[in-house]
Enzyme design. Structure first.
Site, PDB file in Angstrom:
ATOM      1  N   HIS A  52      23.299  47.197  14.765  1.00  0.00           N
ATOM      2  CA  HIS A  52      23.333  48.063  15.938  1.00  0.00           C
ATOM      3  C   HIS A  52      21.965  48.075  16.629  1.00  0.00           C
ATOM      4  CE1 HIS A  52      26.943  50.544  14.200  1.00  0.00           C
ATOM      5  NE2 HIS A  52      27.201  49.254  14.319  1.00  0.00           N
ATOM      6  N   GLU A  54      19.907  50.466  17.395  1.00  0.00           N
ATOM      7  CA  GLU A  54      18.861  51.268  16.779  1.00  0.00           C
ATOM      8  C   GLU A  54      18.175  50.505  15.644  1.00  0.00           C
ATOM      9  OE1 GLU A  54      22.264  54.323  17.498  1.00  0.00           O
ATOM     10  OE2 GLU A  54      22.031  52.144  17.347  1.00  0.00           O
ATOM     11  N   CYS A  77      25.448  56.519  15.233  1.00  0.00           N
ATOM     12  CA  CYS A  77      26.582  56.674  14.323  1.00  0.00           C
ATOM     13  C   CYS A  77      26.145  57.388  13.049  1.00  0.00           C
ATOM     14  CB  CYS A  77      27.225  55.323  14.014  1.00  0.00           C
ATOM     15  SG  CYS A  77      26.137  54.157  13.175  1.00  0.00           S
ATOM     16  N   ALA A 164      46.661  32.275  48.801  1.00  0.00           N
ATOM     17  CA  ALA A 164      47.076  30.869  48.870  1.00  0.00           C
ATOM     18  C   ALA A 164      47.863  30.653  50.145  1.00  0.00           C
ATOM     19  CB  ALA A 164      47.923  30.491  47.650  1.00  0.00           C
ATOM     20  N   THR A 198      50.125  32.260  37.149  1.00  0.00           N
ATOM     21  CA  THR A 198      48.811  31.655  37.365  1.00  0.00           C
ATOM     22  C   THR A 198      48.552  30.559  36.344  1.00  0.00           C
ATOM     23  OG1 THR A 198      47.919  33.709  38.299  1.00  0.00           O
ATOM     24  CG2 THR A 198      46.332  32.122  37.424  1.00  0.00           C
ATOM     25  N   LEU A 206      39.966  29.188  31.882  1.00  0.00           N
ATOM     26  CA  LEU A 206      39.564  30.590  31.694  1.00  0.00           C
ATOM     27  C   LEU A 206      38.305  30.730  30.838  1.00  0.00           C
ATOM     28  CD1 LEU A 206      43.035  32.340  31.186  1.00  0.00           C
ATOM     29  CD2 LEU A 206      41.777  31.922  33.309  1.00  0.00           C
ATOM     30  N   ARG A 209      31.531  28.866  32.375  1.00  0.00           N
ATOM     31  CA  ARG A 209      30.882  27.566  32.484  1.00  0.00           C
ATOM     32  C   ARG A 209      29.641  27.647  33.373  1.00  0.00           C
ATOM     33  NH1 ARG A 209      36.206  27.059  33.259  1.00  0.00           N
ATOM     34  NH2 ARG A 209      36.073  26.726  35.509  1.00  0.00           N
ATOM     35  N   LEU A 302      50.984  40.583  38.281  1.00  0.00           N
ATOM     36  CA  LEU A 302      50.266  41.240  37.196  1.00  0.00           C
ATOM     37  C   LEU A 302      49.299  42.270  37.753  1.00  0.00           C
ATOM     38  CD1 LEU A 302      49.329  41.659  34.312  1.00  0.00           C
ATOM     39  CD2 LEU A 302      47.925  39.590  34.507  1.00  0.00           C
TER      40      LEU A 302
END
Length: 374
Positions: A52, A54, A77, A164, A198, A206, A209, A302
């Site tokens: 973490h 910290e 935590c 499109a 899609t 996806l 890059r 979607l």
């Protein structure tokens, strides 16, 4: 709240975001340790969620942490998970004061971290730059409080809202600078998500890059019937970059077996009244799998489904200087809204020219519980 407290907490927030997209299901926490007005240690949650922030900052500070002030973007935590409690680490290091931006709503913490520090005699200040911390930790809070990840919806369209032409041509409406900015946004999310249409039309990878990123976000596709091409970029790389597919409970078992066989992880999601995947159920499944931040890149149906269900936390739009006309494909599918009062509104938080395009970032007004108000 002193100006120094705000300045050092702003620094902690600025380094904490380096963990976004690579620490889930943990929050991306930043920590700065200050002694005599000088930063002696700083850290942020590391890839995979450990160590973490910290702990990283304390290791850098060493003996200089004794008597110092720690600025932490989320309540330390207090429970044993994959690592010992950060509250105990701060106590052992001899920290004199802890400044916390915002409380941790996780039931395993939820005030216990601050209480443990106080019991050890450490001075506590809370609520410093809480509003900014709330934005950073939106995904973590959504998962804890609402059993869903945060969703950023990206829309790229022409001046008249088309994604499109009539024939489906869409590469490229926006310019290379805008596309590079999108890759940077993908990188600070846990996952990138698209609809089945899609995936079939664009055959996307996806991935992130050309910006020096080595850790790739998980790729998610919605496909009720699992009618996705097995001869595709996504399929051929399923063993290299995580690929998750959300499908209906009645999907063909042979297709389920085929996708699992090439390395994809599948989630059966119940259908809604419209016979499409139920967006709330889908988000619950992804939350239970550990995701806190999802970057959605369409398509139109979607996007409309997520907006209609009130699941979009941020909306990022890229507008190109071109008009495609009414015959072009709209960026959103039908939403069944009969009046303006039915439409969900977003607050504009940023506009920026990127190359020849204009980016606008919008944020949904959210009601956080009292525990998250710092």
């Amino acid at each position: 709240m002193s100006e120094a407290d705000k300045r050092f907490m702003a620094h902690a927030l600025s380094i904490g975001v380096r963990g976004l997209g690579i620490v889930w299901p943990n929050p991306a926490v930043g920590c700065v340790i200050v002694r005599d007005g000088r930063i002696v240690g700083r850290g942020w949650t590391q890839p995979g969620g450990t160590p973490h922030g910290e702990v990283v900052a304390l290791a850098q500070a060493g003996d200089a942490a004794r008597g110092a002030t720690a600025y932490v973007t989320l309540e330390p935590c207090s429970h044993v998970g994959r690592t010992p409690p950060c509250a105990d680490a701060l106590i052992r290091a001899g920290i004199d004061r802890v400044v916390v931006a915002i409380g941790d709503p996780n039931p395993q913490v939820d005030g216990a971290g601050v209480a443990r520090l106080r019991e050890a005699g450490i001075k506590i200040t809370t609520g410093v730059l809480a509003a900014q911390a709330r934005v950073t930790h939106t995904g973590f809070f959504a998962r804890i409080n609402e059993n869903r990840p945060m969703i950023t919806l990206k829309l790229a369209a022409s001046l008249d809202g088309r994604i499109a032409t009539l024939s489906g041509e869409s590469k490229w409406i926006t310019g290379p600078q805008a596309r590079r900015a999108v890759h940077a946004m993908r990188a600070n999310h846990d996952a990138v998500m698209v609809g089945g249409g899609t995936a079939r039309t664009d055959d996307p990878s996806l991935t992130v890059r050309d910006i020096g990123v080595t850790r790739q976000p998980t790729r998610i596709v919605w496909s009720r019937s699992l009618d996705l091409p097995l001869q595709s970029v996504l399929a051929s790389t399923a063993g290299e970059v995580p690929l998750w597919i959300l499908h209906g409970e009645g999907a063909d078992p042979h297709l389920i077996s085929a996708w699992q066989g090439i390395g994809a992880r599948l989630f059966a999601v119940p259908l809604g009244a419209d016979r499409q995947l139920n967006p709330v159920g889908a988000m619950q499944a992804l939350s239970q799998a550990g995701l806190t931040r999802i970057f959605c890149e369409g398509g139109g149906q979607l996007a409309a489904s997520l907006l209609g269900a009130g699941l979009v936390d941020e909306l990022v739009s890229f507008t190109a200087g071109v008009a495609l006309g009414a015959e072009g494909q709209p960026m959103l599918g039908p939403m069944g809204q009969k009046s303006l009062g039915d439409a969900r509104r977003f607050e504009l938080v940023q506009t920026q020219a990127i190359g020849g395009d204009v980016m606008a970032r919008w944020r949904k007004a959210r009601d956080f519980s009292a525990k998250n108000r710092g």
